[in-house]
Write a protein that holds these residues in place. Structure first.
Motif, PDB file in Angstrom:
ATOM      1  N   ASP A 160      -3.923 -18.437  43.465  1.00 31.63           N
ATOM      2  CA  ASP A 160      -5.380 -18.850  43.824  1.00 31.63           C
ATOM      3  C   ASP A 160      -5.416 -20.446  43.741  1.00 31.63           C
ATOM      4  N   VAL A 161      -6.140 -20.891  44.823  1.00 32.94           N
ATOM      5  CA  VAL A 161      -6.081 -22.567  44.691  1.00 32.94           C
ATOM      6  C   VAL A 161      -7.618 -22.837  45.414  1.00 32.94           C
ATOM      7  N   PRO A 162      -8.014 -24.155  45.157  1.00 28.94           N
ATOM      8  CA  PRO A 162      -9.179 -24.892  45.622  1.00 28.94           C
ATOM      9  C   PRO A 162      -8.982 -24.570  47.202  1.00 28.94           C
ATOM     10  N   LEU A 163      -9.971 -23.922  47.867  1.00 31.97           N
ATOM     11  CA  LEU A 163     -10.015 -23.737  49.331  1.00 31.97           C
ATOM     12  C   LEU A 163     -11.028 -24.788  49.832  1.00 31.97           C
ATOM     13  N   VAL A 164     -10.320 -25.952  50.390  1.00 30.89           N
ATOM     14  CA  VAL A 164     -11.022 -27.041  50.809  1.00 30.89           C
ATOM     15  C   VAL A 164     -11.191 -27.226  52.146  1.00 30.89           C
ATOM     16  N   THR A 165     -12.400 -27.126  52.759  1.00 30.44           N
ATOM     17  CA  THR A 165     -12.663 -27.349  54.242  1.00 30.44           C
ATOM     18  C   THR A 165     -13.748 -28.392  54.320  1.00 30.44           C
ATOM     19  N   THR A 166     -13.826 -29.263  53.659  1.00 30.71           N
ATOM     20  CA  THR A 166     -14.834 -30.410  53.743  1.00 30.71           C
ATOM     21  C   THR A 166     -14.270 -31.514  53.237  1.00 30.71           C
ATOM     22  N   THR A 167     -14.922 -32.836  53.518  1.00 33.42           N
ATOM     23  CA  THR A 167     -14.550 -34.016  53.144  1.00 33.42           C
ATOM     24  C   THR A 167     -15.495 -34.588  52.113  1.00 33.42           C
ATOM     25  N   ASN A 168     -16.580 -33.635  51.647  1.00 31.25           N
ATOM     26  CA  ASN A 168     -17.382 -34.016  50.836  1.00 31.25           C
ATOM     27  C   ASN A 168     -17.049 -34.245  49.394  1.00 31.25           C
ATOM     28  N   VAL A 169     -16.965 -35.554  48.923  1.00 36.11           N
ATOM     29  CA  VAL A 169     -16.221 -35.527  47.461  1.00 36.11           C
ATOM     30  C   VAL A 169     -17.288 -35.184  46.434  1.00 36.11           C
ATOM     31  N   THR A 170     -18.424 -35.108  46.716  1.00 38.77           N
ATOM     32  CA  THR A 170     -19.504 -34.462  45.612  1.00 38.77           C
ATOM     33  C   THR A 170     -19.049 -32.898  45.357  1.00 38.77           C
ATOM     34  N   TYR A 171     -18.793 -32.347  46.497  1.00 36.09           N
ATOM     35  CA  TYR A 171     -18.391 -30.783  46.265  1.00 36.09           C
ATOM     36  C   TYR A 171     -16.844 -30.724  45.791  1.00 36.09           C
ATOM     37  N   THR A 172     -16.003 -31.404  46.400  1.00 34.61           N
ATOM     38  CA  THR A 172     -14.684 -31.255  45.838  1.00 34.61           C
ATOM     39  C   THR A 172     -14.125 -31.752  44.590  1.00 34.61           C
ATOM     40  N   LYS A 173     -14.932 -32.731  43.994  1.00 35.30           N
ATOM     41  CA  LYS A 173     -14.398 -33.353  42.841  1.00 35.30           C
ATOM     42  C   LYS A 173     -14.600 -32.201  41.567  1.00 35.30           C
ATOM     43  N   SER A 174     -15.301 -31.003  41.927  1.00 33.74           N
ATOM     44  CA  SER A 174     -15.488 -30.253  40.757  1.00 33.74           C
ATOM     45  C   SER A 174     -15.247 -28.789  41.452  1.00 33.74           C
ATOM     46  N   ILE A 175     -14.371 -28.595  42.460  1.00 36.53           N
ATOM     47  CA  ILE A 175     -14.193 -27.442  42.906  1.00 36.53           C
ATOM     48  C   ILE A 175     -13.382 -26.439  42.073  1.00 36.53           C
ATOM     49  N   ALA A 176     -13.500 -25.141  42.252  1.00 34.67           N
ATOM     50  CA  ALA A 176     -12.737 -24.163  41.475  1.00 34.67           C
ATOM     51  C   ALA A 176     -11.812 -23.467  42.289  1.00 34.67           C
ATOM     52  N   ARG A 177     -11.071 -22.770  41.782  1.00 30.22           N
ATOM     53  CA  ARG A 177     -10.041 -22.036  42.731  1.00 30.22           C
ATOM     54  C   ARG A 177     -10.718 -21.044  43.292  1.00 30.22           C
ATOM     55  N   SER A 178     -10.042 -20.572  44.472  1.00 28.33           N
ATOM     56  CA  SER A 178     -10.845 -19.333  45.151  1.00 28.33           C
ATOM     57  C   SER A 178      -9.380 -18.357  45.010  1.00 28.33           C
ATOM     58  N   LYS A 179     -10.123 -17.232  45.189  1.00 30.52           N
ATOM     59  CA  LYS A 179      -9.224 -16.100  45.151  1.00 30.52           C
ATOM     60  C   LYS A 179      -8.526 -15.930  46.411  1.00 30.52           C
ATOM     61  N   SER A 180      -7.137 -15.589  46.156  1.00 35.07           N
ATOM     62  CA  SER A 180      -6.170 -15.567  47.113  1.00 35.07           C
ATOM     63  C   SER A 180      -6.722 -14.941  48.659  1.00 35.07           C
ATOM     64  N   HIS A 448      -7.371 -32.182  34.604  1.00 39.82           N
ATOM     65  CA  HIS A 448      -8.064 -33.364  33.861  1.00 39.82           C
ATOM     66  C   HIS A 448      -9.179 -33.843  34.628  1.00 39.82           C
ATOM     67  N   ASN A 449      -8.821 -33.945  35.960  1.00 38.80           N
ATOM     68  CA  ASN A 449     -10.003 -34.792  36.811  1.00 38.80           C
ATOM     69  C   ASN A 449     -11.211 -33.584  37.131  1.00 38.80           C
ATOM     70  N   ASP A 450     -10.778 -32.329  37.463  1.00 37.23           N
ATOM     71  CA  ASP A 450     -11.790 -31.304  37.781  1.00 37.23           C
ATOM     72  C   ASP A 450     -12.177 -30.351  36.542  1.00 37.23           C
ATOM     73  N   PRO A 451     -13.412 -30.422  36.151  1.00 38.74           N
ATOM     74  CA  PRO A 451     -13.613 -29.602  34.900  1.00 38.74           C
ATOM     75  C   PRO A 451     -13.531 -27.984  35.235  1.00 38.74           C
ATOM     76  N   ASN A 452     -13.464 -27.774  36.585  1.00 35.53           N
ATOM     77  CA  ASN A 452     -13.607 -26.369  37.165  1.00 35.53           C
ATOM     78  C   ASN A 452     -12.302 -25.624  37.307  1.00 35.53           C
ATOM     79  N   LEU A 453     -11.197 -26.592  37.433  1.00 35.18           N
ATOM     80  CA  LEU A 453      -9.999 -26.219  37.891  1.00 35.18           C
ATOM     81  C   LEU A 453      -9.305 -25.773  36.588  1.00 35.18           C
TER      82      LEU A 453
END
Length: 459
Positions: A160-180, A448-453
């Motif tokens: 399970d990893v962060p599914l990143v389909t955007t360049t929006n740093v506001t969203y990605t800086k606290s993104i959680a892992r997505s189910k496989s 450490h940088n992502d509270p939801n990871l």
């Protein structure tokens, strides 16, 4: 779309100046081609695409060519590191730590390339009508192919990893892992878009196979569906790639040239990272000083049958002080050993035969599976398989994939995991093997940088 070579160097400079970024810290600096207002002409789109493939093939070549192959080969049962340093012992001994710098570099490189693909997609979607329809469609399809490629390796190495389909740093800086399953759903959507919109030929890259085409997308779809257990889809896509007439297996006599530039078996390659025509893999695997740095394991050597041309053509040997060392020799060109130019080869036709064989075996089309296994074995100078039952064919296919695809971008490591065989196989050969070793650790700095990871079990 024409990706002119004149665009590559300036774009590479932009991306190198940007430096490596954590996946969650990817807001574009002002000196980097980015989304939004940059894509006002076909030329700027071409420059961005050249930069994307240059990052994948050149600036990140150590991680995404050598690393994808060697790290996974060492955590599996293909390679060991032969050096007085213990740099790669954690891979060989499956004792990776969450702060391992090589794990971090591989993770970061995949997300860096993924970011560039997202940046192009965002920029095109937000651009005005100044971009021609053909350029727009082709660049979107190529970018989505690359994004799928990155997510495929991320989900297969880390789970399970962060599914990143955007360049929006506001969203990605606290993104959680997505189910496989969610990651795979996006991978399939991206590859289906690429398959529907890419050309069947390689006209846009001057006939070279350095840009993914429709069949490259289909080849990846065949692989993805195989991994997901979608047997009919895997068989159908592999069959389309095999039967389209654009590719053919190299002959037994030419099997030693499997990684040469633009060969008939290659489906998707990346231009050599070095102008003299050698790859990162070739440079490191063939580094003999005086003994090789990467050695083939006894387990892999012992799996070859007598007379297998893959052994004689793809495994190098050197004897030092009466000790013989075996090393990967699929890539043969280095800075000090010039020859016919070689390209990093990510997709080739032999894998599609093995995908079709496995899918047909699972569909109980045993004769069709046997036929494809024999095509690969006969090309390697071997007789037909003796396997006849489904259980026998499962092991026969596992063996042929092991011997055909060794030291190529993680096939063995991922095969053992997806088939549920990893604990039985590696547990029998590695004394400290643990089931949690099947996933690499999420890099500690990103946690450490992502509270939801969150971290993988066992780390």
């Amino acid at each position: 779309m024409t990706h002119n070579i004149k665009y590559i160097l300036p774009v590479v400079c932009f991306f190198l100046l940007a430096g490596c970024k954590k996946f969650a810290d990817v807001d574009a600096p002002s000196n980097q081609l980015s989304s939004g207002n940059v894509f006002t002409t076909d030329a700027t789109v071409g420059a961005a695409m050249a930069g994307l493939l240059s990052t994948l093939g050149t600036s990140d070549s150590y991680q995404l060519q050598l690393g994808l192959s060697s790290f996974t080969a060492m955590t599996a049962d293909e390679l060991v590191f032969n050096n007085t340093s213990d740099t790669y012992d954690p891979f060989v001994k499956n004792a990776l730590g969450a702060n391992n710098p090589d794990v971090q570099s591989l993770w970061t490189a995949l997300y860096e390339v993924n970011y560039q693909a997202n940046s192009i997609i965002d920029g095109i979607n937000k651009s005005s009508g100044a971009i021609s329809d053909s350029v727009r469609t082709d660049a979107l399809a190529e970018s989505r192919f690359i994004r799928a490629f990155c997510h495929f390796y991320l989900v297969n190495i880390w789970g399970d990893v962060p599914l990143v389909t955007t360049t929006n740093v506001t969203y990605t800086k606290s993104i959680a892992r997505s189910k496989s399953d969610s990651v795979y759903k996006q991978i399939i959507a991206d590859l289906e878009f690429a398959s529907a919109n890419l050309n069947t030929n390689y006209t846009f890259s001057g006939g070279k196979k350095i840009m993914p085409n429709k069949y490259a997308a289909m080849a990846m779809l065949a692989r993805v569906h195989l991994y997901m257990g979608h047997w009919q889809q895997a068989a159908d896509y592999a069959n389309t790639v095999i039967s389209n007439g654009l590719y053919s297996l190299l002959s037994s006599d030419n099997i030693g040239t499997i990684m040469t530039e633009n060969n008939q078996e290659a489906i998707w390659q990346l231009e050599a990272a070095f102008t003299t025509g050698y790859t990162t893999e070739g440079q490191y695997y063939l580094l003999l000083s005086p003994t090789p740095s990467y050695l083939i394991t006894d387990q892999l050597l012992g799996a070859f049958e007598s007379g297998d041309l893959r052994y004689s053509n793809w495994i190098g040997t050197v004897t030092v002080d009466n000790v013989t060392y075996h090393y990967p020799y699929k890539y043969k060109v280095t800075a000090n050993n010039p020859g016919a130019a070689e390209y990093a080869t990510y997709l080739r036709l032999a894998e599609q035969y093995l995908i079709r064989a496995e899918a047909n075996m699972e569909l109980n089309n045993l004769d069709a599976a046997i036929s494809d296994i024999n095509i690969i074995r006969n090309r390697a100078g071997l007789g037909n398989t003796t396997a006849t039952t489904k259980d026998q064919l499962k092991l026969a296919i596992e063996k042929e994939r092991r011997l055909e695809l060794f030291s190529e971008y993680g096939h063995r490591w991922m095969d053992l995991k997806r088939t549920g065989r990893i604990d039985a196989v590696l547990g029998a050969t590695k004394s400290n093997w643990s089931a949690t070793d099947a996933l690499y650790p999420i890099p500690l700095s990103d946690i450490h940088n992502d509270p939801n990871l969150t971290q993988n079990p066992g780390y």
